[in-house]
Design a protein around this motif. Structure first.
Motif, PDB file in Angstrom:
ATOM      1  N   GLY A  95       0.796  -1.226   0.000  1.00 47.38           N
ATOM      2  CA  GLY A  95       0.000   0.000   0.000  1.00 47.38           C
ATOM      3  C   GLY A  95       0.826   1.271   0.000  1.00 47.38           C
ATOM      4  O   GLY A  95       0.283   2.362   0.070  1.00 47.38           O
ATOM      5  N   VAL A  96       2.147   1.119  -0.094  1.00 50.49           N
ATOM      6  CA  VAL A  96       3.025   2.289  -0.151  1.00 50.49           C
ATOM      7  C   VAL A  96       3.420   2.495  -1.610  1.00 50.49           C
ATOM      8  O   VAL A  96       3.927   1.578  -2.261  1.00 50.49           O
ATOM      9  N   CYS A  97       3.169   3.688  -2.120  1.00 47.67           N
ATOM     10  CA  CYS A  97       3.487   3.998  -3.519  1.00 47.67           C
ATOM     11  C   CYS A  97       4.992   3.888  -3.744  1.00 47.67           C
ATOM     12  O   CYS A  97       5.777   4.447  -2.991  1.00 47.67           O
ATOM     13  N   ARG A  98       5.378   3.168  -4.795  1.00 47.79           N
ATOM     14  CA  ARG A  98       6.807   2.970  -5.043  1.00 47.79           C
ATOM     15  C   ARG A  98       7.472   4.205  -5.639  1.00 47.79           C
ATOM     16  O   ARG A  98       8.693   4.261  -5.738  1.00 47.79           O
ATOM     17  N   VAL A  99       6.686   5.228  -6.009  1.00 43.88           N
ATOM     18  CA  VAL A  99       7.254   6.468  -6.538  1.00 43.88           C
ATOM     19  C   VAL A  99       7.272   7.566  -5.472  1.00 43.88           C
ATOM     20  O   VAL A  99       8.313   8.161  -5.202  1.00 43.88           O
ATOM     21  N   THR A 100       6.117   7.802  -4.850  1.00 43.85           N
ATOM     22  CA  THR A 100       6.021   8.917  -3.895  1.00 43.85           C
ATOM     23  C   THR A 100       6.356   8.507  -2.463  1.00 43.85           C
ATOM     24  O   THR A 100       6.647   9.358  -1.635  1.00 43.85           O
ATOM     25  N   GLY A 101       6.257   7.206  -2.161  1.00 41.27           N
ATOM     26  CA  GLY A 101       6.480   6.743  -0.785  1.00 41.27           C
ATOM     27  C   GLY A 101       5.291   6.994   0.126  1.00 41.27           C
ATOM     28  O   GLY A 101       5.334   6.676   1.313  1.00 41.27           O
ATOM     29  N   LYS A 102       4.214   7.553  -0.432  1.00 40.78           N
ATOM     30  CA  LYS A 102       3.009   7.824   0.359  1.00 40.78           C
ATOM     31  C   LYS A 102       2.080   6.619   0.305  1.00 40.78           C
ATOM     32  O   LYS A 102       2.191   5.782  -0.586  1.00 40.78           O
ATOM     33  N   LEU A 103       1.132   6.576   1.238  1.00 38.47           N
ATOM     34  CA  LEU A 103       0.151   5.490   1.224  1.00 38.47           C
ATOM     35  C   LEU A 103      -0.782   5.642   0.030  1.00 38.47           C
ATOM     36  O   LEU A 103      -1.238   6.736  -0.272  1.00 38.47           O
ATOM     37  N   ILE A 104      -1.040   4.523  -0.624  1.00 37.48           N
ATOM     38  CA  ILE A 104      -2.024   4.486  -1.703  1.00 37.48           C
ATOM     39  C   ILE A 104      -3.404   4.445  -1.041  1.00 37.48           C
ATOM     40  O   ILE A 104      -3.587   3.757  -0.033  1.00 37.48           O
ATOM     41  N   GLN A 105      -4.363   5.185  -1.585  1.00 33.49           N
ATOM     42  CA  GLN A 105      -5.695   5.251  -0.979  1.00 33.49           C
ATOM     43  C   GLN A 105      -6.314   3.859  -0.855  1.00 33.49           C
ATOM     44  O   GLN A 105      -6.209   3.035  -1.754  1.00 33.49           O
ATOM     45  N   LYS A 106      -6.984   3.646   0.287  1.00 30.23           N
ATOM     46  CA  LYS A 106      -7.647   2.357   0.536  1.00 30.23           C
ATOM     47  C   LYS A 106      -8.623   1.991  -0.572  1.00 30.23           C
ATOM     48  O   LYS A 106      -8.693   0.840  -0.985  1.00 30.23           O
ATOM     49  N   GLU A 107      -9.384   2.972  -1.051  1.00 29.88           N
ATOM     50  CA  GLU A 107     -10.384   2.708  -2.083  1.00 29.88           C
ATOM     51  C   GLU A 107      -9.705   2.153  -3.337  1.00 29.88           C
ATOM     52  O   GLU A 107     -10.213   1.246  -3.976  1.00 29.88           O
ATOM     53  N   ARG A 108      -8.560   2.734  -3.685  1.00 27.31           N
ATOM     54  CA  ARG A 108      -7.821   2.263  -4.867  1.00 27.31           C
ATOM     55  C   ARG A 108      -7.348   0.829  -4.651  1.00 27.31           C
ATOM     56  O   ARG A 108      -7.463  -0.013  -5.536  1.00 27.31           O
ATOM     57  N   LEU A 109      -6.828   0.543  -3.467  1.00 26.19           N
ATOM     58  CA  LEU A 109      -6.313  -0.795  -3.184  1.00 26.19           C
ATOM     59  C   LEU A 109      -7.427  -1.836  -3.169  1.00 26.19           C
ATOM     60  O   LEU A 109      -7.203  -2.986  -3.529  1.00 26.19           O
ATOM     61  N   LYS A 110      -8.616  -1.427  -2.746  1.00 26.60           N
ATOM     62  CA  LYS A 110      -9.725  -2.381  -2.742  1.00 26.60           C
ATOM     63  C   LYS A 110     -10.151  -2.714  -4.170  1.00 26.60           C
ATOM     64  O   LYS A 110     -10.546  -3.832  -4.459  1.00 26.60           O
ATOM     65  N   LEU A 111     -10.037  -1.741  -5.080  1.00 29.58           N
ATOM     66  CA  LEU A 111     -10.383  -1.970  -6.485  1.00 29.58           C
ATOM     67  C   LEU A 111      -9.248  -2.640  -7.253  1.00 29.58           C
ATOM     68  O   LEU A 111      -9.467  -3.484  -8.103  1.00 29.58           O
ATOM     69  N   VAL A 112      -8.019  -2.209  -6.959  1.00 26.22           N
ATOM     70  CA  VAL A 112      -6.831  -2.732  -7.649  1.00 26.22           C
ATOM     71  C   VAL A 112      -5.835  -3.159  -6.568  1.00 26.22           C
ATOM     72  O   VAL A 112      -4.883  -2.449  -6.272  1.00 26.22           O
ATOM     73  N   PRO A 113      -6.069  -4.318  -5.941  1.00 23.24           N
ATOM     74  CA  PRO A 113      -5.266  -4.696  -4.776  1.00 23.24           C
ATOM     75  C   PRO A 113      -3.790  -4.942  -5.051  1.00 23.24           C
ATOM     76  O   PRO A 113      -2.993  -4.966  -4.132  1.00 23.24           O
TER      77      PRO A 113
END
Length: 126
Positions: A95-113
């Motif tokens: 869930g950590v973006c490999r470019v920005t290092g920020k958390l990827i939104q939960k909603e995005r991860l639920k759609l594209v895990p």
């Protein structure tokens, strides 16, 4: 005190793991169906019909077999991506973006895990 989260909690990770494991089960079942469809060489009972019809049917069978092989290859990649997501959960980097290092939104991860990029990073790519 506001905490700047750099990773998802163990509870969140467990929830994502369950979503991903279910997707893996479904994807593997779909892959098995695809494989059986292009590995079974059933001739649909056309041996005694006209040669023209038989040639036509074999041609369309070849085309659909190729399409199923392509779908199977995509499905295998999807399963591999999902299994890599499980590894990231185990490493607690999920869930950590490999470019920005920020958390990827939960909603995005639920759609594209299996996502490894935040929307922000994805937008920069285009």
């Amino acid at each position: 005190m506001i905490e700047n989260k750099s990773r998802y909690s163990d509870n969140d990770l467990q929830e994502f793991r369950e979503i991903i494991e279910e997707k893996i089960r479904k994807a593997e079942a779909d892959l098995a169906l695809l494989r059986s469809s292009y590995m079974n060489d059933g001739n649909n009972g056309t041996e005694d019909t006209s040669p023209t019809f038989k040639a036509f049917e074999e041609g369309s069978e070849t085309m659909s077999k190729e399409a199923n092989v392509q779908l199977a290859i995509r499905q295998e990649k999807f399963i591999r991506d999902l299994k890599n997501a499980i590894l990231r959960i185990e490493n607690k980097t999920y869930g950590v973006c490999r470019v920005t290092g920020k958390l990827i939104q939960k909603e995005r991860l639920k759609l594209v895990p299996h996502a490894t990029l935040s929307i922000e990073a994805k937008m920069r790519q285009s």
